[in-house]
Write an enzyme that holds these catalytic residues in place. Structure first.
Site, PDB file in Angstrom:
ATOM      1  N   ASP A  88       0.811  -1.205   0.000  1.00  0.00           N
ATOM      2  CA  ASP A  88       0.000   0.000   0.000  1.00  0.00           C
ATOM      3  C   ASP A  88       0.854   1.269   0.000  1.00  0.00           C
ATOM      4  OD1 ASP A  88      -2.299   1.612   0.339  1.00  0.00           O
ATOM      5  OD2 ASP A  88      -2.097   1.534   2.518  1.00  0.00           O
ATOM      6  N   ASN A 102       6.486  -7.877   6.394  1.00  0.00           N
ATOM      7  CA  ASN A 102       5.268  -7.216   6.835  1.00  0.00           C
ATOM      8  C   ASN A 102       4.040  -7.919   6.270  1.00  0.00           C
ATOM      9  OD1 ASN A 102       3.959  -4.644   8.038  1.00  0.00           O
ATOM     10  ND2 ASN A 102       3.055  -4.788   5.991  1.00  0.00           N
ATOM     11  N   GLU A 103       3.161  -8.346   7.177  1.00  0.00           N
ATOM     12  CA  GLU A 103       1.865  -8.924   6.827  1.00  0.00           C
ATOM     13  C   GLU A 103       1.912 -10.012   5.759  1.00  0.00           C
ATOM     14  OE1 GLU A 103      -1.048  -5.895   6.055  1.00  0.00           O
ATOM     15  OE2 GLU A 103      -1.121  -5.337   8.152  1.00  0.00           O
ATOM     16  N   ASN A 128      -0.311  -5.881  13.389  1.00  0.00           N
ATOM     17  CA  ASN A 128      -0.927  -4.782  12.645  1.00  0.00           C
ATOM     18  C   ASN A 128      -2.436  -4.976  12.765  1.00  0.00           C
ATOM     19  OD1 ASN A 128       1.685  -4.261  11.870  1.00  0.00           O
ATOM     20  ND2 ASN A 128       1.381  -4.615   9.688  1.00  0.00           N
ATOM     21  N   TYR A 175      -6.533  -3.376  12.799  1.00  0.00           N
ATOM     22  CA  TYR A 175      -7.401  -2.293  12.332  1.00  0.00           C
ATOM     23  C   TYR A 175      -8.846  -2.460  12.788  1.00  0.00           C
ATOM     24  CZ  TYR A 175      -3.441  -0.557   9.832  1.00  0.00           C
ATOM     25  OH  TYR A 175      -2.216  -0.013   9.550  1.00  0.00           O
ATOM     26  N   TYR A 198     -10.987  -1.446   9.299  1.00  0.00           N
ATOM     27  CA  TYR A 198     -11.300  -2.431   8.258  1.00  0.00           C
ATOM     28  C   TYR A 198     -12.331  -3.451   8.750  1.00  0.00           C
ATOM     29  CZ  TYR A 198      -7.361  -0.561   5.617  1.00  0.00           C
ATOM     30  OH  TYR A 198      -6.518   0.269   4.933  1.00  0.00           O
ATOM     31  N   TRP A 243      -0.081   3.649  12.983  1.00  0.00           N
ATOM     32  CA  TRP A 243      -0.021   3.741  11.524  1.00  0.00           C
ATOM     33  C   TRP A 243      -0.907   4.897  11.136  1.00  0.00           C
ATOM     34  CZ3 TRP A 243       3.378   1.637   8.421  1.00  0.00           C
ATOM     35  CH2 TRP A 243       3.175   1.723   7.040  1.00  0.00           C
ATOM     36  N   LYS A 249      -3.975   7.778   6.861  1.00  0.00           N
ATOM     37  CA  LYS A 249      -3.875   7.388   8.273  1.00  0.00           C
ATOM     38  C   LYS A 249      -2.829   8.192   9.023  1.00  0.00           C
ATOM     39  CE  LYS A 249      -5.793   2.799   7.674  1.00  0.00           C
ATOM     40  NZ  LYS A 249      -5.709   2.713   6.198  1.00  0.00           N
TER      41      LYS A 249
HETATM   42  C1  BDP Z   1      -1.430  -2.634   6.437  1.00  0.00           C
HETATM   43  C2  BDP Z   1      -0.080  -2.427   5.802  1.00  0.00           C
HETATM   44  C3  BDP Z   1       0.236  -0.980   5.519  1.00  0.00           C
HETATM   45  C4  BDP Z   1      -0.989  -0.281   5.003  1.00  0.00           C
HETATM   46  C5  BDP Z   1      -2.041  -0.299   6.089  1.00  0.00           C
HETATM   47  C6  BDP Z   1      -3.325   0.408   5.678  1.00  0.00           C
HETATM   48  O1  BDP Z   1       0.950  -3.024   6.550  1.00  0.00           O
HETATM   49  O2  BDP Z   1       1.303  -0.910   4.600  1.00  0.00           O
HETATM   50  O3  BDP Z   1      -0.733   1.024   4.571  1.00  0.00           O
HETATM   51  O4  BDP Z   1      -2.359  -1.627   6.420  1.00  0.00           O
HETATM   52  O5  BDP Z   1      -4.180  -0.249   5.106  1.00  0.00           O
HETATM   53  O6  BDP Z   1      -2.051  -3.589   5.676  1.00  0.00           O
HETATM   54  O7  BDP Z   1      -3.434   1.607   5.886  1.00  0.00           O
END
Ligand code: BDP
Length: 592
Positions: free
Chosen positions: A162, A413-414, A467, A469, A473, A550, A569
């Protein structure tokens, strides 16, 4: 790999400035021998900078393939008979460099340095042509991965991360001279033994014959505190002044290669911070004391120049992190410019240093580009990719091993982490990281769908980075439900593993200036309320040893229906103006 320095025996010239530049969308440059001169339509381009947004030109913005840069340099006459090196701090994502039309080095990976010995090709005193072809294509075998979609409208780069695929020469380029007989690498590790700081060193040399090594450790006032001879050994410092978060105290290690009659053949100086890092149960210890990470996932990103390393933006960003009370950050999602780590060393900022292995995850294809694929397969991410990934880890550690600010490696990452294939992919990479650096913990950022009941790789690592959300999300707009789900998940992690947990991402998009009495997604209030909700949950768990919001600032992404002129963000805008959340974080991190 030692960065170039000016020392009594070494000299460097920066090649920063305007270079000639031309795109090669058809891939004709090698046949037409552009290495001996770019075509007449070449334009000027700043180095360093991403080339994509320098001028309003969609061809540049969305280019897929090689971009050629060329400059004329002049090596001083007194460099005759010295070892002359051409060094690129990075070229995104792969490059081949030429001197006077001859290929001198090729390199894979967009965020680590590479260099070539060009002693036999340059002509000290006369002009020499330096050319580099920089390829921005991401493939299944690159880190990060991606693929080029051959559409009826031409090639389109697809990727599963992203942030915008900025490319070019993002960092300085150097030409430098060392003696032929020279120091080629230095490795320093530090330990504490009672009253003593122990600095273990290892010096590698080339063409050194019988020359011996002498190392002297100096305090920040230049006074000698310890000395030793030999290619490897230990320096003991009584009652050392430690490097610690918030106080980047540095010694310097003067390394000398001495020949006949003790004459100094080569000298190099390295900054050394004496500190220890350790994981103990669910605590993360720096110098034996529990450390709590407060800060951000960041990007190298700014308007116009994209991923250019820029000292002004760097100092501004560090000043804002200081203003808000951050003590650390993660180099999401790739190794940053070396100057950033040097700054963090000097100022006691703690760094989680990450490779560019972002987007090793099929389920992200749907989110980011409407494409789906099998993550690990012969045709997609395979053994060859893993070898490229291993090389990226080795290059990161070779570059950053001596930085006291770096307390942990993050190798991905992820990723997809819930399949047998993911375990087979990552197990050797974790071992490789520990082999390359036995002194630092190894971590990774876990993806929201890799919940404690599904994840199959978390036990390989020393630290768990999450990570998450909830409230964005998932449970969008419902912070009550989000808090319940987050707390339950965290409890399940704590029940499963006894290792430190760092929230390496949590946050919400907010459009600066959009307000609402009841909050609601995209408002500044909602972003602040969501962060406060996460903080309430963190504070209920001792195993949570860090919070990296983030994101630090808004940043550019590929276009998508989930993105409004990039990712919002950031608690600062892309121009670094604070949103409501920034003031709130400052309260939490700095106190009222
Ligand atoms: C995670 C990622 C990050 C994205 C963030 C997002 O690690 O790079 O920018 O979410 O969706 O999936 O803002």
């Amino acid at each position: 790999m030692l960065p170039p320095r000016d020392t009594p025996t070494r000299e460097r010239k920066s090649l920063v400035g305007l270079w000639r530049f031309a795109l090669d969308p058809e891939g004709i440059a090698r046949d037409q021998n552009w290495a001996e001169g770019l075509p007449a339509h070449a334009r000027e381009m700043p180095v360093p900078a991403s080339y994509n947004d320098i001028v309003p030109d969609l061809e540049l913005h969305g280019h897929v393939g090689d971009a050629w840069y060329e400059t004329t340099i002049r090596v001083p006459r007194h460099w005759q008979d010295r070892r002359i090196m051409l060094r690129f701090e990075s070229a995104t994502h792969r490059a081949e460099a030429y001197v006077n039309g001859r290929s001198v080095v090729a390199h894979e990976g967009g965020y680590t340095p590479f260099e070539a010995d060009v002693s036999d090709l340059v002509r000290p005193g006369s002009p020499d042509l330096v050319t580099v072809a920089v390829d921005n294509r991401l493939t299944w075998q690159s880190i990060p991965p991606g693929f080029v979609d051959q559409t009826p409208d031409g090639p389109r780069q697809r990727y599963f991360h992203d942030f915008f695929n900025y490319a070019g020469l993002h960092r300085p380029v150097w030409i430098y001279a060392t003696p032929l007989s020279h120091i080629s690498d230095v490795t320093v590790t530090t330990e504490l033994e009672g009253e003593f700081g122990v600095v273990a060193y290892e010096v590698e040399t080339e063409n050194a014959g019988d020359a011996g090594v002498q190392v002297t450790l100096l305090d920040d006032g230049g006074a000698e505190v310890a000395r030793a001879t030999g290619h490897a050994g230990e320096l003991r410092v009584e009652d050392p002044h430690l490097w610690r978060p918030g106080e980047g105290y540095l010694y310097s290690l003067a390394v000398e290669l001495r020949g006949e009659a003790e004459a100094v053949v080569d000298s190099y100086s390295l900054q050394v911070g004496i500190r220890t890092v350790e994981v103990d149960g669910s605590r993360f210890l720096i110098n034996g004391e529990p450390f709590y990470f407060k800060g951000f996932g960041k990007h190298e990103d700014a308007p116009v120049a994209g991923k250019r390393h820029d000292d002004a933006w760097m100092i501004h960003d560090f000043a804002l992190m200081d203003w808000i009370g951050a003590n650390s950050f993660r180099t999401s999602h790739y190794p940053y410019a070396e100057a950033v780590l040097e700054y963090a060393d000097r100022h006691g900022i703690v760094v989680i240093d990450e490779t560019a292995a972002v987007g090793i995850n099929a389920s992200l294809g749907g989110v980011l580009g409407g494409v789906s694929f099998e993550t690990f397969s012969k045709e997609t991410i395979n053994d060859e990719t893993r070898e490229v990934h291993a090389q990226a880890i080795r290059e990161l550690i070779a570059r950053d091993k001596n930085h006291p600010c770096v307390v942990m490696w993050s190798i991905t990452n992820e990723p997809e982490s819930w399949t047998e294939a993911s375990r087979a992919y990552f197990e050797p990479l974790v071992a490789e990281t520990h082999r390359a650096d036995p002194t630092r913990p190894v971590g990774w950022a876990n993806f929201m769908e890799a919940t404690p009941d599904r994840d199959r790789i978390c036990d390989l690592f020393d630290v768990l980075m999450l990570n998450r959300y909830q409230g964005w999300y998932a449970q969008t707009g419902d912070l009550v439900a989000a808090e319940r789900v987050l707390e339950a998940e965290l409890q399940a992690w704590v029940d499963r593993l006894e290792i430190p947990i760092i929230f390496s991402e949590y946050g919400a998009d907010a459009v600066a200036g959009l307000h609402g009495i009841d909050g609601g997604p995209w408002t500044e209030e909602y972003q602040a309320q969501l962060l406060a909700m996460f903080h309430r949950v963190f504070d209920r768990f001792d195993a949570v040893v860090g919070e990296h919001v983030w994101h630090f600032a808004e940043f550019a992404t590929a276009p998508g229906v989930m993105r409004a002129d990039g990712n919002k963000k950031g608690v600062f805008t892309r121009e670094r103006r604070p949103k409501t959340a920034a003031h709130q974080l400052r309260q939490r991190w700095r106190g009222p």
